[in-house]
Design an enzyme around this catalytic site. Structure first.
Site, short mmCIF file in Angstrom:
data_model
loop_
_atom_site.label_atom_id
_atom_site.label_comp_id
_atom_site.label_asym_id
_atom_site.label_seq_id
_atom_site.Cartn_x
_atom_site.Cartn_y
_atom_site.Cartn_z
N GLU A 34 4.66 -5.25 7.37
CA GLU A 34 3.90 -4.21 8.08
C GLU A 34 4.36 -3.98 9.51
OE1 GLU A 34 2.57 -6.50 6.08
OE2 GLU A 34 1.06 -5.56 4.79
N GLU A 62 -0.49 -9.34 -0.64
CA GLU A 62 -1.92 -9.61 -0.44
C GLU A 62 -2.67 -9.66 -1.78
OE1 GLU A 62 -2.05 -6.33 2.48
OE2 GLU A 62 -3.17 -7.72 3.74
N GLY A 82 0.64 -5.00 0.78
CA GLY A 82 -0.54 -5.09 -0.09
C GLY A 82 -0.25 -5.78 -1.41
N ALA A 99 0.87 -1.17 0.00
CA ALA A 99 0.00 0.00 0.00
C ALA A 99 0.91 1.22 0.00
CB ALA A 99 -0.89 -0.01 1.24
#
Ligand code: COA
Length: 258
Positions: free
Chosen positions: A133, A113, A110, A65
């Protein structure tokens, strides 16, 4: 039409490329919105039979992200962001057409993911996977804690989540996180060749295989009951009549997806 991704359709395969190579293809708001629209296209456009998601450039699939968009967010805004990411990634997972990830470099946060939400993954030999993270005081929010555990098992997943360590392509292959590792210049051709084969199969049956496999991880469903229902549904398709007739007539089937 899009500014942060590109799409191109060839042989009924939609190639979706996350296109912010100067920012390691990080998922900012625009990328997420455009990815959402591209997935809607996969669902709704009959000319598309399957899709590949990859990243622009030679270094990154998606490095997470966009961290610059996290600053100043409060509790509820964090939840909103996770809801949005999870909604889009679940749409990928639930797609009735195969969507595969061609991981061409870093797949972090992300990005890992996103790759895990796809139906399966191929990697180039320079790919790196991880959920870093914890280095940011965060946890994965777009389904990573769940899908990583589903894909590689709890012990391996928790170790990766709490160390933030990266897996190289060979380890990802050994863990079953990816199906193939190939040289980078062969990655898209390999992905295309698999989907070209899948695209010759009965489209509704392909979609039902995905749905039945997803039921394993859906606590609201009994997967075996789901399989019975989906198997039964196949008998009311033209494709099933065509497939069985073609076999008995010793010819190739011509599936209409009906
Ligand atoms: N969000 C926002 N920007 C990112 C980003 C992310 N997740 N990942 C990389 N970038 C940006 C960098 O800030 C840099 O921008 P700049 O040139 O304007 O300074 C650019 O992409 C290139 O990254 P850089 O760190 O210089 O490349 P590198 O080859 O040295 O390292 C990574 C590559 C992927 C190891 C490193 O960028 C990284 O650790 N990224 C963050 C990974 C992460 O924590 N993801 C989870 C987010 S929740």
């Amino acid at each position: 039409m899009y500014s942060a991704i590109t799409t191109s359709l060839e042989n009924a395969i939609l190639l979706i490329t996350i296109n912010r190579p100067d920012k390691m293809n990080a998922l900012n708001k625009t990328v997420l919105d455009e990815l959402n629209s591209a997935i809607d296209e996969v669902y709704n456009n009959n000319a598309i039979r399957s899709a590949i998601i990859t990243g622009a450039g030679a270094k990154a699939f998606v490095a997470g992200a966009d961290i610059s968009e996290f600053q100043g967010l409060k509790h509820n805004e964090g939840m909103d962001l996770a809801h949005k990411g999870q909604y889009i990634f679940k749409k990928i997972e639930d797609a009735p057409k195969p969507i595969i990830a061609a991981v061409n470099g870093f797949a972090l946060g992300g990005g890992c993911e996103l790759a895990m939400a796809c139906h399966f993954r191929l990697a180039s030999d320079n790919a790196r996977f991880g959920q870093p993270e914890v280095n940011l005081g965060l946890i994965p929010g777009y389904g990573g804690t769940q899908r990583l555990t589903q894909l590689i098992g709890k012990g391996r997943a928790i170790e990766l989540l709490i160390t933030g360590n990266m897996l190289d392509a060979a380890a990802a292959l050994q863990y079953g996180l990816v199906n193939y590792v190939v040289p980078q210049d062969e990655l898209l051709n390999k992905a295309r060749s698999i989907l070209e084969l899948v695209n010759t199969r009965a489209p509704l049956a392909v979609g039902r295989c995905i749905k039945a496999a997803n039921a394993v991880f859906d606590h609201s469903k009994d997967g075996f009951t789901e399989e019975v229902n989906l198997f039964g549904e196949c008998f009311s398709t033209q494709d099933m009549i065509e497939g069985t007739n073609a076999f008995l007539e010793k010819r190739k089937p011509n599936f209409a997806g009906k």
